[in-house]
Write a protein that holds these residues in place. Structure first.
Motif: not given
Length: 156
Positions: A1-20, A27-35
């Motif tokens: 079964m092929p993996q679903t690759v997810g992509y979550a782009p962002g600046v991720y400046d001043l990392f906070h709970v919204g980023h998390l 990650r809960s919607h894919c098999d492999y997450l690339v930020a």
């Protein structure tokens, strides 16, 4: 079964709970997450000012999040060009993009290559913009206090 690759782009400046939250939900919607961590130059182009935290540090923070399998530095404004390099199946964005011209363009562009766009709730009460404004206000207060202290000392 092929993996679903997810992509979550962002600046991720001043990392906070919204980023998390975005990364956790993604990650809960894919098999492999690339930020996708937007470069300093691209962030300046998009937001009109450079990030507070330099790219190398933002990249290290994002790479260290357990929900992230890999981190990629975004250096071009065209997300389809990024897709050519990363080859993801689903792109995650905050729902502040939903129903906007840029969100519609993203959906239209990615439909041509079979990539789904999934929106997650935007964390309204916490954002890097709000954190930056608070830091700017603190800095301005500090500068005013420093100026006042110096003026008082110089007048005595």
């Amino acid at each position: 079964m092929p993996q679903t690759v997810g992509y979550a782009p962002g600046v991720y400046d001043l990392f906070h709970v919204g980023h998390l939250n975005i990364l956790r939900h993604a990650r809960s919607h894919c098999d492999y997450l690339v930020a996708g961590v937007v470069s300093d130059e691209m962030a300046t182009l998009a937001k009109g000012r450079p990030p507070v935290i330099p790219l190398v540090e933002r990249l290290e923070i994002v790479r260290s999040i357990r929900h992230v399998d890999a981190a990629f530095v975004e250096t071009v404004p065209d997300k389809l060009e990024t897709w050519q390099q990363v080859r993801f199946d689903v792109l995650f964005k905050g729902d502040d993009w939903r129903g906007t011209p840029k969100g519609a363009r993203l959906e239209r562009d990615f439909a041509t290559v079979g990539v789904r766009i999934v929106y997650f709730p935007y964390t309204v009460h916490t954002s890097s913009t709000q954190l930056r404004a608070a830091l700017d206000a603190l800095s301005a207060d500090s500068s005013r206090n420093h100026f006042t202290e110096n003026a008082t000392q110089n007048s005595t």
